[in-house]
Scaffold this active site. Sequence first.
Site, PDB file in Angstrom:
ATOM      1  N   GLY A  94     -50.785 -33.166  48.842  1.00  0.00           N
ATOM      2  CA  GLY A  94     -52.027 -32.363  48.422  1.00  0.00           C
ATOM      3  C   GLY A  94     -51.581 -31.539  47.148  1.00  0.00           C
ATOM      4  N   ASP A 255     -50.618 -41.615  45.582  1.00  0.00           N
ATOM      5  CA  ASP A 255     -51.187 -40.174  45.355  1.00  0.00           C
ATOM      6  C   ASP A 255     -51.669 -40.020  43.889  1.00  0.00           C
ATOM      7  OD1 ASP A 255     -48.150 -40.221  45.629  1.00  0.00           O
ATOM      8  OD2 ASP A 255     -48.452 -38.400  44.670  1.00  0.00           O
ATOM      9  N   ASP A 265     -52.072 -38.158  36.157  1.00  0.00           N
ATOM     10  CA  ASP A 265     -50.804 -37.879  36.275  1.00  0.00           C
ATOM     11  C   ASP A 265     -49.759 -38.332  35.253  1.00  0.00           C
ATOM     12  OD1 ASP A 265     -49.302 -36.040  37.888  1.00  0.00           O
ATOM     13  OD2 ASP A 265     -50.220 -36.602  39.680  1.00  0.00           O
TER      14      ASP A 265
HETATM   15  P1  AMP Z   1     -46.579 -35.331  41.130  1.00  0.00           P
HETATM   16  O1  AMP Z   1     -45.169 -35.847  40.860  1.00  0.00           O
HETATM   17  O2  AMP Z   1     -46.849 -34.386  40.056  1.00  0.00           O
HETATM   18  O3  AMP Z   1     -47.668 -36.558  41.508  1.00  0.00           O
HETATM   19  O4  AMP Z   1     -46.657 -34.321  42.334  1.00  0.00           O
HETATM   20  C1  AMP Z   1     -46.370 -34.784  43.782  1.00  0.00           C
HETATM   21  C2  AMP Z   1     -46.467 -33.843  44.586  1.00  0.00           C
HETATM   22  O5  AMP Z   1     -45.999 -32.793  44.433  1.00  0.00           O
HETATM   23  C3  AMP Z   1     -47.938 -33.191  44.733  1.00  0.00           C
HETATM   24  O6  AMP Z   1     -48.303 -32.926  46.091  1.00  0.00           O
HETATM   25  C4  AMP Z   1     -48.012 -32.133  43.846  1.00  0.00           C
HETATM   26  O7  AMP Z   1     -49.009 -31.186  44.158  1.00  0.00           O
HETATM   27  C5  AMP Z   1     -46.494 -31.576  44.296  1.00  0.00           C
HETATM   28  N1  AMP Z   1     -45.842 -30.757  43.198  1.00  0.00           N
HETATM   29  C6  AMP Z   1     -45.126 -30.928  42.075  1.00  0.00           C
HETATM   30  N2  AMP Z   1     -45.027 -30.159  41.173  1.00  0.00           N
HETATM   31  C7  AMP Z   1     -45.105 -29.136  41.892  1.00  0.00           C
HETATM   32  C8  AMP Z   1     -44.864 -27.712  41.882  1.00  0.00           C
HETATM   33  N3  AMP Z   1     -44.153 -27.134  40.721  1.00  0.00           N
HETATM   34  N4  AMP Z   1     -45.324 -26.662  42.880  1.00  0.00           N
HETATM   35  C9  AMP Z   1     -45.536 -27.139  44.108  1.00  0.00           C
HETATM   36  N5  AMP Z   1     -46.161 -28.468  44.124  1.00  0.00           N
HETATM   37  C10 AMP Z   1     -45.778 -29.292  43.261  1.00  0.00           C
HETATM   38 MG    MG Z   2     -49.471 -36.603  41.329  1.00  0.00          MG
END
Ligand code: AMP
Ligand code: MG
Length: 495
Positions: A94, A255, A265
């Site tokens: 999410g 995702d 992303d």
């Molecule tokens: P990503 O690697 O950017 O695709 O993120 C993977 C998951 O981690 C997603 O659900 C993001 O919303 C969550 N996420 C990444 N960075 C953060 C953060 N600094 N705080 C909260 N959730 C995060």
């Molecule tokens: Mg992501």
Amino acid sequence: MATPSPYPPHFKFDHSLARALDGFYAPAQAAPAPAPHLIVLNRPLATALGLDAVALDSEIGAAIFSGNHLPHGAMPLAQVYAGHQFGNFVPMLGDGRAMLLGEVLGRDGRRDIQLKGSGRTPFSRGGDGRAALGPVLREYLVSEAMHALGIPTTRALAAVSTGEHVWRNAKVPGAVLTRVAASHIRVGTFQFFAARGETDKVKQLADYVIARHYPALADSPQPYLRLLEAVAEAQAMLVARWMQVGFVHGVMNTDNTTMSGETIDYGPCAFMDAYSAHAVFSSIDLQGRYAYNNQPVMARWNMARLAETLLPLIHPDENEALRFADAVIAAFPTRYSAHWLTGMRAKLGLNTTDTGDTELIHWLLAIMQEQDADFSLVFRRLSTAVRGDVEPVRALLNHAADFDDWLARWLARRRQETSPAHERAAAMDRVNPRVIPRNHRVEAALAAATEQHDFAPFHELLAAITNPFDERPEFAQYAEPAPASFGPFTTFCGT
Ligand code: AMP
Ligand code: MG
């Protein structure tokens, strides 16, 4: 009488997702930013979205795009999704640090406007909900470069520094990116509900995605099978386009795979300089799962995960459903290869087709790999060869004898072409970029911004990469590969 708001209603929001998909998101609220500063506003994009670019390029914009001021009509929410991350299923992800403000109906249709890095949400788990300035600027640069290259992608509307530090490996400046997307619905959104056995929710989501992204399928006798096919087609085309510019996404988890077919992303992504079929830049991709050459394989794998979620909708009989879905997945490599070959022919200035073309292209790539040749420059200089001067490209291949053999074969192949050489060369220059966001330039721009608070290199690089095909002397230095001193390049997950 109430004091009029200092913030004009710039956004004509519509909330089709919130209306149609109750239960697919949670309300969210931005954390206040102590001293928001607007680093950049994408004025052309703002205008295309029907927003008042002039009014937003101000402190009002800083307030809105930091999340401090909620524009009139916004309805901030965080979407829920699951996902396979490096092959492992995570049932609950999410938007942990992003919130959708709403959708607007712009020149190119319905677009999400989302703040990324605006604070914790119900899906933040252990995260701080924040974004660091460096990764925000990287996403801004690379997503806008991709758009300028004509590749489907989410876009960057604004970047704001928050005036607050966030902790990563060290204390770094915090920032918020405003991301614009055809939608933020991912393969992982389907997986979230499918994994819980909520077939009715999967159907509701599929119907929404069809209405929003693939409306022509609504009347099809097998809309969900056609949806799978349409997404597979969009992803096959997308990954072929990545391959044609030497782009390595780095984190092709389900995702991070959109239903719209947009690139999303920009964490550990990078463009390669020297061609390498096995290029990996991400520090966490230890097995090379998302290596350059493995991207089409992984896109197919991701489509198989999407297919699994749709099986109960495709046919009530499980075996029949599997048979239909399997056929789509099995056809993925053929779809991909068709897009790849079309694009690669264009890069070589070939409008006609010949059965030897695939081999001709692979031969060139093999020589480039052998000679550590710069991917973008080789293709760009092929148009100079078409114009009659083969020396610039020969120099890039170190005057290798097998490259001379290749040039002779390519010349023979070009005799089948019917259009005049100068037209073919010009067409090549419209598909082979002169400027890509090279890693050493991106790193330098990010370092200047985060360490010296100097945004000039960022703005100059942005200007260079948003005109990637033009031959402009003022940006000549951005066409050059990294100096040897830059060394091997590694990216880190862009949180
Ligand atoms: P990503 O690697 O950017 O695709 O993120 C993977 C998951 O981690 C997603 O659900 C993001 O919303 C969550 N996420 C990444 N960075 C953060 C953060 N600094 N705080 C909260 N959730 C995060
Ligand atoms: Mg992501």
